[in-house]
Design a protein around this motif. Structure first.
Motif, PDB file in Angstrom:
ATOM      1  N   ALA A   1      38.133  32.845  44.995  1.00 20.66           N
ATOM      2  CA  ALA A   1      38.922  33.245  46.163  1.00 20.66           C
ATOM      3  C   ALA A   1      40.138  34.063  45.748  1.00 20.66           C
ATOM      4  O   ALA A   1      40.470  35.076  46.390  1.00 20.66           O
ATOM      5  CB  ALA A   1      39.356  32.002  46.939  1.00 20.66           C
ATOM      6  N   VAL A   2      40.814  33.658  44.677  1.00 18.54           N
ATOM      7  CA  VAL A   2      41.997  34.385  44.208  1.00 18.54           C
ATOM      8  C   VAL A   2      41.617  35.782  43.726  1.00 18.54           C
ATOM      9  O   VAL A   2      42.288  36.779  44.041  1.00 18.54           O
ATOM     10  CB  VAL A   2      42.701  33.590  43.092  1.00 18.54           C
ATOM     11  N   LEU A   3      40.519  35.883  42.963  1.00 21.28           N
ATOM     12  CA  LEU A   3      40.097  37.190  42.454  1.00 21.28           C
ATOM     13  C   LEU A   3      39.723  38.131  43.600  1.00 21.28           C
ATOM     14  O   LEU A   3      40.091  39.313  43.602  1.00 21.28           O
ATOM     15  CB  LEU A   3      38.904  37.018  41.515  1.00 21.28           C
ATOM     16  N   VAL A   4      39.010  37.614  44.586  1.00 22.53           N
ATOM     17  CA  VAL A   4      38.607  38.444  45.721  1.00 22.53           C
ATOM     18  C   VAL A   4      39.831  38.885  46.524  1.00 22.53           C
ATOM     19  O   VAL A   4      39.968  40.062  46.882  1.00 22.53           O
ATOM     20  CB  VAL A   4      37.612  37.678  46.617  1.00 22.53           C
ATOM     21  N   ALA A   5      40.724  37.940  46.799  1.00 25.29           N
ATOM     22  CA  ALA A   5      41.914  38.273  47.577  1.00 25.29           C
ATOM     23  C   ALA A   5      42.797  39.280  46.843  1.00 25.29           C
ATOM     24  O   ALA A   5      43.286  40.250  47.434  1.00 25.29           O
ATOM     25  CB  ALA A   5      42.702  37.001  47.890  1.00 25.29           C
ATOM     26  N   ALA A   6      42.988  39.075  45.549  1.00 29.45           N
ATOM     27  CA  ALA A   6      43.824  39.999  44.778  1.00 29.45           C
ATOM     28  C   ALA A   6      43.184  41.376  44.684  1.00 29.45           C
ATOM     29  O   ALA A   6      43.857  42.406  44.795  1.00 29.45           O
ATOM     30  CB  ALA A   6      44.071  39.431  43.378  1.00 29.45           C
ATOM     31  N   GLY A   7      41.864  41.405  44.500  1.00 29.79           N
ATOM     32  CA  GLY A   7      41.188  42.686  44.357  1.00 29.79           C
ATOM     33  C   GLY A   7      41.134  43.504  45.633  1.00 29.79           C
ATOM     34  O   GLY A   7      41.072  44.735  45.579  1.00 29.79           O
ATOM     35  N   LEU A   8      41.142  42.837  46.784  1.00 27.13           N
ATOM     36  CA  LEU A   8      41.079  43.539  48.068  1.00 27.13           C
ATOM     37  C   LEU A   8      42.445  43.686  48.732  1.00 27.13           C
ATOM     38  O   LEU A   8      42.522  44.153  49.877  1.00 27.13           O
ATOM     39  CB  LEU A   8      40.134  42.800  49.023  1.00 27.13           C
ATOM     40  N   ALA A   9      43.500  43.287  48.040  1.00 30.38           N
ATOM     41  CA  ALA A   9      44.832  43.321  48.649  1.00 30.38           C
ATOM     42  C   ALA A   9      45.227  44.726  49.110  1.00 30.38           C
ATOM     43  O   ALA A   9      45.941  44.877  50.109  1.00 30.38           O
ATOM     44  CB  ALA A   9      45.867  42.784  47.652  1.00 30.38           C
ATOM     45  N   ALA A  10      44.744  45.749  48.399  1.00 28.79           N
ATOM     46  CA  ALA A  10      45.085  47.111  48.792  1.00 28.79           C
ATOM     47  C   ALA A  10      44.503  47.497  50.143  1.00 28.79           C
ATOM     48  O   ALA A  10      44.986  48.423  50.796  1.00 28.79           O
ATOM     49  CB  ALA A  10      44.586  48.094  47.722  1.00 28.79           C
TER      50      ALA A  10
ATOM     51  N   GLY B   1      38.963  36.080  51.011  1.00 31.01           N
ATOM     52  CA  GLY B   1      38.865  35.251  49.813  1.00 31.01           C
ATOM     53  C   GLY B   1      38.724  33.777  50.152  1.00 31.01           C
ATOM     54  O   GLY B   1      37.881  33.069  49.576  1.00 31.01           O
ATOM     55  N   LEU B   2      39.526  33.296  51.103  1.00 26.15           N
ATOM     56  CA  LEU B   2      39.432  31.896  51.507  1.00 26.15           C
ATOM     57  C   LEU B   2      38.092  31.597  52.173  1.00 26.15           C
ATOM     58  O   LEU B   2      37.539  30.501  52.016  1.00 26.15           O
ATOM     59  CB  LEU B   2      40.578  31.551  52.458  1.00 26.15           C
ATOM     60  N   GLY B   3      37.570  32.562  52.925  1.00 24.86           N
ATOM     61  CA  GLY B   3      36.276  32.349  53.569  1.00 24.86           C
ATOM     62  C   GLY B   3      35.150  32.214  52.566  1.00 24.86           C
ATOM     63  O   GLY B   3      34.284  31.328  52.696  1.00 24.86           O
TER      64      GLY B   3
END
Length: 534
Positions: free
Chosen positions: A153-162, A172-174
């Motif tokens: 979740a952290v990797l997905v959220a950080a990678g899509l933050a832009a 990411g949480l989903g």
């Protein structure tokens, strides 16, 4: 505090004793499996914005995609509805369901491995003889799965933050929430069944049903929000609507399902004896149908073969049915045509798309053959192989029974896939069957690597999952990212003829088949020479 309360509290504390040690042990044992799965899922998600930007490079193109998806029920069944035209929303649309499903698979594998697998092999009995609480193994398994999903979740959220901070966090949480739901589901099933194989099969069946419910719900309504969609945790991931006006309250559904299922699993774990189950195992015949090593292997793996076979046939029907619609969807995009033609290796868009889809299912079939080959390791580590080998059955004969199921089962899967494609597409039965069956040499090479690792380096046999995952990743996103040819050539699938529409070049097909034979031979030679675990 009363004496009874003190006693109850002490008992509760003792039931979780040793959890930290078991978590560290689980993480050490899964130091290859978990990072590889996380890397594959994360890279699949994070590569998508760039791919979509190259395909739908203008707001008008993205708006046209939304309009076409609203009118195409087959494509909605495959990938879900589009809720907004931003790159973040399109990423959630394109890979959200599949990322959630892969997170679910990772979670169920981890939980079953560290619960029912440990009991079935007898290791849990030895561990429980020490200072380990009754509920510590289950807690350690769930914490390990939770840690894996948290990292994902952290990797997905950080990678899509832009693409948008709120949407990235929600997505990411989903994805992590979907993994946790199936982790706790697997925990329940592990208490009900006496076999790790059956626990994995039943939980995978629930995941398959969730995918079917989500697909049926999405095809029924262009706006999402169908009743059937809400019955599926994968549908919840869509209804979270990341990057499209987030519905944060949907996360409560993931949390509630995980908490309720976790509580049920803990209650069941406290009511059964170690090694026992609530669903008794039906005793099988000791002779007759199980008179040979091959018959025993078939009995052990038939459920897996039939389940995978049904899934591949259905996938073939669905993908065959959407092939024409998908071709129309990307016909007006030069970039999309280029990617599909690069994946399929054909100039004609429909043939390129069919070649790409059959190739994708061939990549998934590589996961089946790895699972089937590594069943040998499960039989060995559980001690069930020892009494078989103590009789008149030699090692090679015992292994051959399982390998026939693994390699022959892969052929059956691709045959059923071809029949499914023909049924869904409605024509070209012969070329579609050939397109599916030509994937077999590459699939067998991956199976040969698994045999080699199991025979020569049994403790590192799980690295075969890493090989299959890397090949899947190269085939999935390599062409979209215009990966160097030298990198793509590392995958055996790159060297296969591109069918339908292309010409069969036999030298690479025969070379890959020969490599698979050599790998299997070396692996069996290693098995014959090494000690077998007792």
């Amino acid at each position: 505090m009363s004496a009874a309360a003190v006693s109850l509290r002490a008992g509760g504390d003792r039931s979780f004793a040793g959890t930290g040690t078991l978590v560290r042990l689980a993480l050490r044992r899964d130091r290859v499996l978990i990072p590889v799965w996380i890397a594959v899922i994360a890279l699949m998600v994070l590569s998508m914005p760039g791919s979509l930007r190259s395909i739908y490079d203008t707001p008008a193109a993205r708006a046209g995609l939304m309009h076409q998806m609203a009118a195409n029920t087959s494509l909605r069944a495959m990938v879900g509805p589009v809720f907004a035209d931003s790159l973040g929303a399109l990423t959630a649309w394109r890979v959200g369901v599949y990322a959630g499903a892969l997170a679910a698979v990772l979670s169920l594998l981890v939980v079953v491995r560290h619960t029912r697998d440990e009991e079935e092999s007898g290791r849990q009995e030895m561990v429980s003889a020490g200072a380990v609480g009754r509920r510590a193994p289950l807690t350690a398994a769930l914490l390990t799965a939770a840690a894996a999903n948290a990292v994902l979740a952290v990797l997905v959220a950080a990678g899509l933050a832009a693409q948008g901070g709120a949407g990235a966090v929600a997505f990411g949480l989903g994805v992590g929430g979907a993994g946790l739901v199936f982790a706790t589901m697997a925990a329940i099933v592990a208490q009900l069944t006496e076999s790790a194989r059956l626990a994995r099969g039943l939980t995978s069946g629930v995941l398959g049903a969730a995918f079917v419910l989500r697909a049926a719900g999405d095809s029924a309504s262009s706006a999402g929000s169908s009743a059937m969609t809400w019955l599926s945790p994968l549908g919840w991931l869509e209804e979270l609507r990341a990057f499209a006006g987030e519905r944060w309250w949907v996360l409560a559904l993931f949390a509630a399902a995980a908490l309720v299922q976790g509580a049920i699993a803990y209650e069941l774990a406290g009511r059964r004896d170690l090694g026992m189950s609530f669903l008794p195992t039906r005793p099988g015949p000791a002779a007759g149908r199980l008179g040979t090593a091959g018959a025993l292997a078939w009995r052990l793996q038939r459920g897996s073969v039939l389940g995978w076979g049904l899934g591949f046939f259905v996938a073939g029907v669905v993908y065959g049915g959407v092939a024409t619609g998908a071709a129309d969807l990307v016909r007006d995009s030069d970039q999309a045509r280029e990617i599909f033609q690069r994946m399929g290796g054909q100039p004609g868009l429909t043939n390129a798309l069919l070649a790409a889809l059959t190739g994708m299912l061939g990549l998934v079939a590589a996961l089946y053959i790895v699972q089937s080959v590594l069943r040998l390791g499960g039989e060995e580590s559980s001690g069930r192989a020892e009494p078989v080998l103590a009789g008149a059955v030699g090692r090679l004969r015992w292994a051959a029974g399982h390998l026939v199921i693994a390699f022959g089962g892969a052929a059956l899967l691709m045959l059923l896939t071809g029949l499914g494609f023909a049924a869904g597409y409605g024509k070209d039965v012969g070329p579609l069957l050939a397109a599916c069956l030509v994937q077999l040499p590459a699939i067998w090479v991956i199976g040969g690597i698994a045999v080699l690792l199991y025979g020569v380096l049994p403790r590192g046999a799980s690295a075969a999952w890493g090989v299959a995952g890397a090949v899947l990743l190269l085939g999935w996103i390599g062409p979209a990212l215009k990966a160097p040819r030298s990198l793509l050539d590392l995958s055996p699938f790159t060297h296969l003829p591109k069918l339908p529409g292309g010409t069969v070049h036999w030298p690479p097909v025969l070379a890959l088949t020969g490599i698979a034979v050599v790998l299997v031979g070396v692996g069996l030679a290693g098995l014959r020479r090494r000690d077998v675990a007792g």
